[in-house]
Design an enzyme around this catalytic site. Structure first.
Site, short mmCIF file in Angstrom:
data_model
loop_
_atom_site.label_atom_id
_atom_site.label_comp_id
_atom_site.label_asym_id
_atom_site.label_seq_id
_atom_site.Cartn_x
_atom_site.Cartn_y
_atom_site.Cartn_z
CD GLU A 1 -2.42 1.60 2.59
OE1 GLU A 1 -2.88 0.70 3.29
OE2 GLU A 1 -2.41 2.80 2.93
CB SER B 1 -7.79 -11.50 5.06
OG SER B 1 -6.91 -11.84 6.11
#
Ligand code: SF4
Length: 283
Positions: free
Chosen positions: A129, A267
């Site tokens: 990111e 996740s």
């Protein structure tokens, strides 16, 4: 056994949306789409990844592995501008599943630094990111992971500066950094790019751990946010088990325990959390 299940357990908004886009792509797959691919793992959960591999989703490690006509899904934490260009240049179709909050941070950085201002980015330099955010900077970029690294930076005073953060960083620490830099760099522009999903999940894990005898954290062993969640629970001083699936929950972990706390990383699919809750309740 009593179970306290975290309200924040499981997918955050960005991961949920990315998986919805991948599912929709699989269902609406056009006849002329060569393959549906992800660049890197779509999420850090082996059970979900195995499921997509069975459904025919190919996993690429480099943009050059994409073939003309492939549809390549960009995962929630985004990619660099250059990576996206390399994908398109190779003839792939790009399905951008970058989390809206990460996309907003990328575009805010691009706008604020378009005139050549330097970017000061609070984050982990080698995180995908962060590499993506840096690629949107219109001027030089300095990445620092803590106060020590920030203080070691030598910042020329001949240009304006823009301060931003990786979305998962700590808001309180960012406020301290902002105060420090405002004193050093008059005219500093500060961008609000932090997402509270990670902090809320950790706060809830801490609060549940204080009321439970044992803690179970469900999620991929490769998932950084799941591992940090287990660390938060352990730091509260109770036995904590980080498991990927319900089969790892052994009855002896819970001998003489009356109440289990249950949480999961960003996740972890709901089905795995529900299976763990059912198993714990039956003990
Ligand atoms: S943690 Fe926040 S910024 Fe990151 S993917 Fe999830 S919702 Fe988006």
């Amino acid at each position: 056994m009593d179970v306290i299940r975290a309200r924040t357990a499981g997918f955050c908004m960005g991961v949920g949306l990315a998986l919805q886009k991948l599912e929709a792509a699989l269902q609406e797959r056009a006849a002329d789409t060569a393959r549906i691919c992800t660049l890197g793992p779509i999420i850090h959960n082996p059970q979900v990844l195995e499921d997509y591999a069975r459904k025919g989703v190919a996993r690429l490690e480099e943009p050059e592995e994409a073939r003309p006509g492939d549809m390549v899904v960009i995962r929630a934490h985004g990619v660099t501008r250059q990576t996206e260009e390399r994908l398109r240049a190779g003839g792939a179709r790009v399905l951008d599943a970058t989390c809206p909050k990460v996309k907003k941070a990328q575009l805010s950085i691009a706008r604020a630094t378009a005139g050549g201002a330097a970017l000061l980015l609070f984050g982990e330099a080698d995180h995908p990111e962060v590499r993506g955010l840096v690629s949107y900077a219109g001027g030089p970029a300095y990445v620092f992971g803590d106060m020590e690294a920030l203080e070691a930076l030598s910042l020329p005073e001949d240009r304006p500066y823009v301060l931003a953060s990786q979305t998962t960083q700590d808001r309180a620490l960012f406020a301290v950094i902002e105060r420090l830099l405002r004193g050093r760099l008059p005219g500093l522009t500060v961008l609000a790019t932090i997402c509270d999903a990670t902090r809320e999940r950790q706060d809830e894990a801490r609060s549940i751990a204080a009321r439970a005898d044992v803690m179970v954290v469900v999620g991929g062993r490769e998932s950084g946010n799941t591992r940090r969640l287990a660390d938060v629970a352990r730091a509260a001083g109770i036995a904590t088990y980080h498991v990927e699936t319900v089969d790892e929950l052994r009855p002896e972990f819970f001998a003489q325990k009356a109440r289990a706390g249950l949480t999961a990383g960003a996740s972890t699919p709901k089905s795995l959390i529900e299976a763990a809750e059912e198993r714990l309740t039956s003990l």
